[in-house]
Design a protein around this motif. Structure first.
Motif, PDB file in Angstrom:
ATOM      1  N   LEU A  20       5.425   3.770  -6.111  1.00  0.00           N
ATOM      2  CA  LEU A  20       5.583   5.040  -5.386  1.00  0.00           C
ATOM      3  C   LEU A  20       4.723   6.115  -6.012  1.00  0.00           C
ATOM      4  CD1 LEU A  20       6.991   7.040  -3.420  1.00  0.00           C
ATOM      5  CD2 LEU A  20       8.740   7.324  -5.203  1.00  0.00           C
ATOM      6  N   TRP A  21       4.770   6.229  -7.334  1.00  0.00           N
ATOM      7  CA  TRP A  21       3.999   7.274  -7.998  1.00  0.00           C
ATOM      8  C   TRP A  21       2.498   7.100  -7.789  1.00  0.00           C
ATOM      9  CZ3 TRP A  21       7.047   7.368 -13.253  1.00  0.00           C
ATOM     10  CH2 TRP A  21       8.292   7.970 -13.049  1.00  0.00           C
ATOM     11  N   VAL A  23       1.012   6.209  -5.010  1.00  0.00           N
ATOM     12  CA  VAL A  23       0.619   6.708  -3.693  1.00  0.00           C
ATOM     13  C   VAL A  23       1.264   8.030  -3.310  1.00  0.00           C
ATOM     14  CG1 VAL A  23       0.140   4.404  -2.785  1.00  0.00           C
ATOM     15  CG2 VAL A  23       2.400   5.404  -2.447  1.00  0.00           C
ATOM     16  N   GLY A  24       2.379   8.394  -3.956  1.00  0.00           N
ATOM     17  CA  GLY A  24       3.118   9.551  -3.498  1.00  0.00           C
ATOM     18  C   GLY A  24       3.207  10.703  -4.464  1.00  0.00           C
ATOM     19  N   THR A  53      16.093   6.044  -1.301  1.00  0.00           N
ATOM     20  CA  THR A  53      15.747   4.726  -0.778  1.00  0.00           C
ATOM     21  C   THR A  53      15.988   4.687   0.723  1.00  0.00           C
ATOM     22  OG1 THR A  53      17.949   3.840  -1.254  1.00  0.00           O
ATOM     23  CG2 THR A  53      16.263   3.566  -2.960  1.00  0.00           C
ATOM     24  N   ASP A  57      13.550  -0.057   0.241  1.00  0.00           N
ATOM     25  CA  ASP A  57      12.317   0.613  -0.178  1.00  0.00           C
ATOM     26  C   ASP A  57      12.589   1.916  -0.920  1.00  0.00           C
ATOM     27  OD1 ASP A  57      10.809  -1.381   1.096  1.00  0.00           O
ATOM     28  OD2 ASP A  57      10.868  -0.277   3.000  1.00  0.00           O
ATOM     29  N   VAL A  59      11.447   5.390  -1.571  1.00  0.00           N
ATOM     30  CA  VAL A  59      10.570   6.292  -0.832  1.00  0.00           C
ATOM     31  C   VAL A  59      10.490   7.686  -1.442  1.00  0.00           C
ATOM     32  CG1 VAL A  59      10.850   5.010   1.330  1.00  0.00           C
ATOM     33  CG2 VAL A  59      12.397   6.923   0.817  1.00  0.00           C
ATOM     34  N   HIS A  79       7.007   9.150  -0.607  1.00  0.00           N
ATOM     35  CA  HIS A  79       5.987   8.266  -0.041  1.00  0.00           C
ATOM     36  C   HIS A  79       5.362   8.946   1.179  1.00  0.00           C
ATOM     37  CE1 HIS A  79       4.021   4.806   1.723  1.00  0.00           C
ATOM     38  NE2 HIS A  79       4.181   4.206   0.541  1.00  0.00           N
ATOM     39  N   SER A  81       4.450   7.954   3.971  1.00  0.00           N
ATOM     40  CA  SER A  81       5.017   7.533   5.262  1.00  0.00           C
ATOM     41  C   SER A  81       6.379   8.166   5.546  1.00  0.00           C
ATOM     42  CB  SER A  81       5.161   6.012   5.303  1.00  0.00           C
ATOM     43  OG  SER A  81       6.148   5.579   4.364  1.00  0.00           O
ATOM     44  N   HIS A  82       6.969   8.815   4.547  1.00  0.00           N
ATOM     45  CA  HIS A  82       8.303   9.390   4.712  1.00  0.00           C
ATOM     46  C   HIS A  82       8.339  10.905   4.505  1.00  0.00           C
ATOM     47  CE1 HIS A  82       9.519   5.235   4.681  1.00  0.00           C
ATOM     48  NE2 HIS A  82      10.763   5.604   4.908  1.00  0.00           N
ATOM     49  N   ARG A  83       7.189  11.531   4.463  1.00  0.00           N
ATOM     50  CA  ARG A  83       7.152  12.976   4.250  1.00  0.00           C
ATOM     51  C   ARG A  83       7.579  13.723   5.508  1.00  0.00           C
ATOM     52  NH1 ARG A  83       1.686  12.949   0.619  1.00  0.00           N
ATOM     53  NH2 ARG A  83       2.750  12.251  -1.269  1.00  0.00           N
TER      54      ARG A  83
END
Length: 140
Positions: A20-21, A23-24, A53, A57, A59, A79, A81-83
């Motif tokens: 995660l870190w 990419v996010g 989570t 996943d 997130v 992440h 995809s979850h912003r």
């Protein structure tokens, strides 16, 4: 998307947290993270690393550092995809509840000057930049 669950990290989460870190999170100007570093944090304070989570996943994350005197927040990450779903705010609310429960009076976070995305998250959550302070560092 399933319901987002906020919970403390476990050693079993370390690989997912590091992913995660990658990419996010903002990774400039900091020492690289390792599994051993995260495991050491969890051994010292099992509630310090809080995760969001979505099913299995990971997130989102935030490190909720309490040293018995000060409240520090690190590694707030969601992440991509979850912003824009309130996950960062939910993590910060959880952190602030933990701080209040132990008697913390003020939380702080370090945000790189050029990290506009990070600055907007903190501003939206009610934090403000303290221009009279400078951070002093020394690599160990």
């Amino acid at each position: 998307m399933t319901e987002i669950v906020v919970r403390p990290a476990t050693v079993a989460d370390v690989g997912a947290v590091l992913a995660l870190w990658t990419v996010g999170a903002e990774n400039a100007d900091r020492p690289s993270d390792s599994a051993a570093d995260v495991e050491r944090l969890l051994a010292r304070d099992p509630e310090a690393l809080v995760l969001a989570t979505d099913g299995e996943d990971v997130v989102g994350s935030v490190i909720v550092g309490w040293d018995g005197w000060r409240c520090h927040l690190y590694r707030l990450a969601v992440h991509p995809s979850h912003r824009r779903r309130g996950i960062g705010r939910t993590l910060l609310e959880h952190a602030e509840q933990r701080f209040a429960a132990v008697g913390g009076k003020r939380a702080d976070a370090m945000v790189l000057d050029g990290n506009d995305l990070g600055a907007s998250i903190w501003t939206d959550a009610g934090y403000s930049r303290q221009p009279e302070w400078s951070r002093w560092v020394k690599p160990l």
